[in-house]
Motif scaffolding. Structure first.
Motif, PDB file in Angstrom:
ATOM      1  N   PHE A  69      31.795  42.944  37.696  1.00 30.02           N
ATOM      2  CA  PHE A  69      32.596  41.736  37.827  1.00 30.02           C
ATOM      3  C   PHE A  69      31.842  40.723  38.676  1.00 30.02           C
ATOM      4  O   PHE A  69      30.920  41.064  39.425  1.00 30.02           O
ATOM      5  CB  PHE A  69      33.968  42.032  38.432  1.00 30.02           C
ATOM      6  CG  PHE A  69      33.937  42.552  39.850  1.00 30.02           C
ATOM      7  CD1 PHE A  69      33.692  41.700  40.930  1.00 30.02           C
ATOM      8  CD2 PHE A  69      34.156  43.900  40.107  1.00 30.02           C
ATOM      9  CE1 PHE A  69      33.658  42.185  42.234  1.00 30.02           C
ATOM     10  CE2 PHE A  69      34.135  44.393  41.410  1.00 30.02           C
ATOM     11  CZ  PHE A  69      33.878  43.525  42.481  1.00 30.02           C
ATOM     12  N   SER A  70      32.253  39.462  38.577  1.00 32.55           N
ATOM     13  CA  SER A  70      31.683  38.396  39.395  1.00 32.55           C
ATOM     14  C   SER A  70      32.728  37.309  39.593  1.00 32.55           C
ATOM     15  O   SER A  70      33.857  37.414  39.097  1.00 32.55           O
ATOM     16  CB  SER A  70      30.413  37.824  38.749  1.00 32.55           C
ATOM     17  OG  SER A  70      30.690  37.342  37.446  1.00 32.55           O
ATOM     18  N   LYS A  71      32.360  36.260  40.314  1.00 32.85           N
ATOM     19  CA  LYS A  71      33.272  35.185  40.665  1.00 32.85           C
ATOM     20  C   LYS A  71      33.979  34.618  39.433  1.00 32.85           C
ATOM     21  O   LYS A  71      33.343  34.362  38.408  1.00 32.85           O
ATOM     22  CB  LYS A  71      32.507  34.073  41.375  1.00 32.85           C
ATOM     23  CG  LYS A  71      33.359  32.887  41.796  1.00 32.85           C
ATOM     24  CD  LYS A  71      32.514  31.827  42.466  1.00 32.85           C
ATOM     25  CE  LYS A  71      33.361  30.610  42.875  1.00 32.85           C
ATOM     26  NZ  LYS A  71      32.534  29.577  43.538  1.00 32.85           N
ATOM     27  N   GLY A  72      35.294  34.453  39.543  1.00 34.39           N
ATOM     28  CA  GLY A  72      36.084  33.883  38.462  1.00 34.39           C
ATOM     29  C   GLY A  72      36.690  34.891  37.513  1.00 34.39           C
ATOM     30  O   GLY A  72      37.522  34.533  36.673  1.00 34.39           O
ATOM     31  N   ASP A  73      36.302  36.163  37.631  1.00 33.67           N
ATOM     32  CA  ASP A  73      36.844  37.197  36.744  1.00 33.67           C
ATOM     33  C   ASP A  73      38.252  37.603  37.160  1.00 33.67           C
ATOM     34  O   ASP A  73      38.643  37.491  38.327  1.00 33.67           O
ATOM     35  CB  ASP A  73      35.939  38.432  36.740  1.00 33.67           C
ATOM     36  CG  ASP A  73      34.667  38.209  35.951  1.00 33.67           C
ATOM     37  OD1 ASP A  73      34.586  37.195  35.231  1.00 33.67           O
ATOM     38  OD2 ASP A  73      33.741  39.039  36.049  1.00 33.67           O
ATOM     39  N   VAL A  74      38.996  38.111  36.194  1.00 29.01           N
ATOM     40  CA  VAL A  74      40.347  38.630  36.404  1.00 29.01           C
ATOM     41  C   VAL A  74      40.348  40.116  36.066  1.00 29.01           C
ATOM     42  O   VAL A  74      39.695  40.543  35.105  1.00 29.01           O
ATOM     43  CB  VAL A  74      41.358  37.869  35.510  1.00 29.01           C
ATOM     44  CG1 VAL A  74      42.644  38.653  35.323  1.00 29.01           C
ATOM     45  CG2 VAL A  74      41.664  36.501  36.110  1.00 29.01           C
ATOM     46  N   SER A  75      41.055  40.906  36.862  1.00 29.03           N
ATOM     47  CA  SER A  75      41.176  42.348  36.582  1.00 29.03           C
ATOM     48  C   SER A  75      42.596  42.659  36.123  1.00 29.03           C
ATOM     49  O   SER A  75      43.565  42.101  36.635  1.00 29.03           O
ATOM     50  CB  SER A  75      40.834  43.184  37.817  1.00 29.03           C
ATOM     51  OG  SER A  75      41.759  42.932  38.862  1.00 29.03           O
ATOM     52  N   ILE A  76      42.692  43.557  35.139  1.00 29.78           N
ATOM     53  CA  ILE A  76      43.977  44.033  34.627  1.00 29.78           C
ATOM     54  C   ILE A  76      43.942  45.557  34.676  1.00 29.78           C
ATOM     55  O   ILE A  76      43.195  46.195  33.930  1.00 29.78           O
ATOM     56  CB  ILE A  76      44.231  43.571  33.183  1.00 29.78           C
ATOM     57  CG1 ILE A  76      44.151  42.036  33.071  1.00 29.78           C
ATOM     58  CG2 ILE A  76      45.570  44.098  32.689  1.00 29.78           C
ATOM     59  CD1 ILE A  76      45.255  41.294  33.789  1.00 29.78           C
ATOM     60  N   ILE A  77      44.721  46.149  35.564  1.00 33.50           N
ATOM     61  CA  ILE A  77      44.781  47.608  35.687  1.00 33.50           C
ATOM     62  C   ILE A  77      46.225  48.034  35.435  1.00 33.50           C
ATOM     63  O   ILE A  77      47.138  47.621  36.144  1.00 33.50           O
ATOM     64  CB  ILE A  77      44.331  48.082  37.088  1.00 33.50           C
ATOM     65  CG1 ILE A  77      42.936  47.548  37.411  1.00 33.50           C
ATOM     66  CG2 ILE A  77      44.374  49.605  37.162  1.00 33.50           C
ATOM     67  CD1 ILE A  77      41.832  48.061  36.524  1.00 33.50           C
ATOM     68  N   PHE A  78      46.434  48.868  34.434  1.00 26.82           N
ATOM     69  CA  PHE A  78      47.781  49.292  34.077  1.00 26.82           C
ATOM     70  C   PHE A  78      48.293  50.379  35.027  1.00 26.82           C
ATOM     71  O   PHE A  78      47.514  50.991  35.771  1.00 26.82           O
ATOM     72  CB  PHE A  78      47.809  49.816  32.636  1.00 26.82           C
ATOM     73  CG  PHE A  78      47.428  48.766  31.616  1.00 26.82           C
ATOM     74  CD1 PHE A  78      48.159  47.594  31.511  1.00 26.82           C
ATOM     75  CD2 PHE A  78      46.345  48.953  30.775  1.00 26.82           C
ATOM     76  CE1 PHE A  78      47.821  46.627  30.571  1.00 26.82           C
ATOM     77  CE2 PHE A  78      45.995  47.993  29.841  1.00 26.82           C
ATOM     78  CZ  PHE A  78      46.737  46.829  29.732  1.00 26.82           C
ATOM     79  N   ASN A  79      49.593  50.605  34.979  1.00 25.77           N
ATOM     80  CA  ASN A  79      50.176  51.666  35.798  1.00 25.77           C
ATOM     81  C   ASN A  79      49.553  53.014  35.434  1.00 25.77           C
ATOM     82  O   ASN A  79      49.226  53.292  34.278  1.00 25.77           O
ATOM     83  CB  ASN A  79      51.703  51.724  35.606  1.00 25.77           C
ATOM     84  CG  ASN A  79      52.094  52.092  34.192  1.00 25.77           C
ATOM     85  OD1 ASN A  79      51.748  51.398  33.237  1.00 25.77           O
ATOM     86  ND2 ASN A  79      52.802  53.183  34.033  1.00 25.77           N
ATOM     87  N   ASN A  80      49.374  53.840  36.458  1.00 22.82           N
ATOM     88  CA  ASN A  80      48.837  55.193  36.286  1.00 22.82           C
ATOM     89  C   ASN A  80      47.394  55.226  35.785  1.00 22.82           C
ATOM     90  O   ASN A  80      46.946  56.254  35.271  1.00 22.82           O
ATOM     91  CB  ASN A  80      49.709  56.028  35.338  1.00 22.82           C
ATOM     92  CG  ASN A  80      50.997  56.482  36.006  1.00 22.82           C
ATOM     93  OD1 ASN A  80      51.142  56.382  37.222  1.00 22.82           O
ATOM     94  ND2 ASN A  80      51.943  56.971  35.231  1.00 22.82           N
ATOM     95  N   GLN A  81      46.648  54.145  35.934  1.00 24.73           N
ATOM     96  CA  GLN A  81      45.243  54.163  35.552  1.00 24.73           C
ATOM     97  C   GLN A  81      44.387  54.390  36.791  1.00 24.73           C
ATOM     98  O   GLN A  81      44.457  53.632  37.765  1.00 24.73           O
ATOM     99  CB  GLN A  81      44.839  52.855  34.877  1.00 24.73           C
ATOM    100  CG  GLN A  81      44.938  52.947  33.374  1.00 24.73           C
ATOM    101  CD  GLN A  81      44.346  51.747  32.685  1.00 24.73           C
ATOM    102  OE1 GLN A  81      44.428  50.630  33.183  1.00 24.73           O
ATOM    103  NE2 GLN A  81      43.776  51.955  31.522  1.00 24.73           N
TER     104      GLN A  81
END
Length: 302
Positions: A75-87
């Motif tokens: 990842f780098s500047k400006g990125d978005v993270s999406i982590i689901f439940n139980n991951q």
């Protein structure tokens, strides 16, 4: 072999080597602003963990990696993270380029319960079984989702009048957008025993994620998992779908390919920063895993 490490559904009682970090939510506002300020994942010492909710994040600066299941995602500047439940996941900054994130937790089921119709329930219950979901999104390829995440964080920061109403509406729009994106990825029910298999590798994966740019030996990794070297190699290939060293080398090259976007660093500097003492070895591995040389890659993105 199908790579399934980021598709497992897990339960707090079944995992001893992974931190379970649950969050509680208000009934009328099932959104939690973690810390309320930018957070910097450490370069070392972080541990794999999972939550009982959806985690979204925005990177304000710096770079590093997310390890989500069996995948290393730079990842780098400006990125978005999406982590689901139980991951199961972990974030680490690059030691020479510390990152700064803002994380927000959302309880989708509680959010949807505020409305009479719940058309996205299938997404909420099945999200953690998505195969190869990208998890790290950039504004170039996923502008709508990135803008929604930034607006949610902006509203939580400013806290203007009726900000909760705005955040709830934006969060619902985000879930809808994630549902649309998820249609491009297959779901699987082939989860038998994956959590038990994967759990035995957690000490090694924790060590890899925190020492990815340092010298790592199979002996160190096998000792972390209390296995012989030969058993560890076989077990790692079975669970992760690749050999331990291929996993390490390909992960280093992923980081390097991301760093090449930053014109501040030369190719020789980047090769050293991602763990190569020999520029020739770095060039050889870079071409093996990307199909081109570092200089061609850098010229292509200039």
């Amino acid at each position: 072999m199908q790579k399934r490490g980021d598709t497992m559904q897990i339960h707090p009682s079944s995992l001893n080597n992974i931190n379970y970090v649950p969050y509680s939510f208000a009934t009328d506002f099932p959104i939690y602003d973690l810390d309320g300020s930018p957070h910097s994942p450490p370069a070392k010492g972080n541990h794999m963990h999972y939550h009982n909710c959806l985690e979204i994040g925005f990177c304000y600066g710096g770079s590093g990696i997310f390890l989500v299941g069996n995948r290393i995602l730079p990842f780098s500047k400006g990125d978005v993270s999406i982590i689901f439940n139980n991951q199961i996941h972990i974030a680490n900054s690059n030691s020479f380029d510390m990152s700064y994130w803002r994380f927000v937790m959302i309880e989708p089921n509680a959010l949807l319960s505020l409305f009479k119709n719940k058309p996205l329930e299938a997404f909420i219950t099945g999200s953690s079984t998505l195969l190869d979901f990208p998890h790290i999104l950039n504004s170039k390829n996923h502008s709508e989702i990135c803008n929604l995440v930034k607006m949610i964080i902006d509203n939580l920061t400013k806290r203007n009048t009726n900000y909760k109403t705005s955040v709830i509406g934006l969060s619902l729009a985000l879930i809808s957008s994630l549902e649309t994106l998820s249609l491009n990825f297959n779901r699987t029910n082939n989860l038998d025993n994956i959590s038990e298999d994967y759990q035995q590798l957690i000490p090694a994966l924790n060590f890899i994620s925190s020492n990815l740019t340092s010298s790592i030996t199979i002996g160190e990794l096998s000792q972390k998992c209390s296995m012989s070297e030969s058993s560890f190699r076989r077990y790692f290939k079975k669970v992760m779908g690749t050999s331990p060293m291929d996993f390490i080398y390909s992960s280093r090259i992923k980081i390097a390919s991301q760093l090449l976007y930053n014109k501040t660093y030369s190719i020789s500097q980047i090769s050293l920063e991602v763990g190569y003492n020999s520029l020739s070895s770095f060039n050889r591995h870079f071409k093996k895993y990307t199909g081109t040389s570092p200089s061609n890659w850098k010229n292509r993105i200039s």
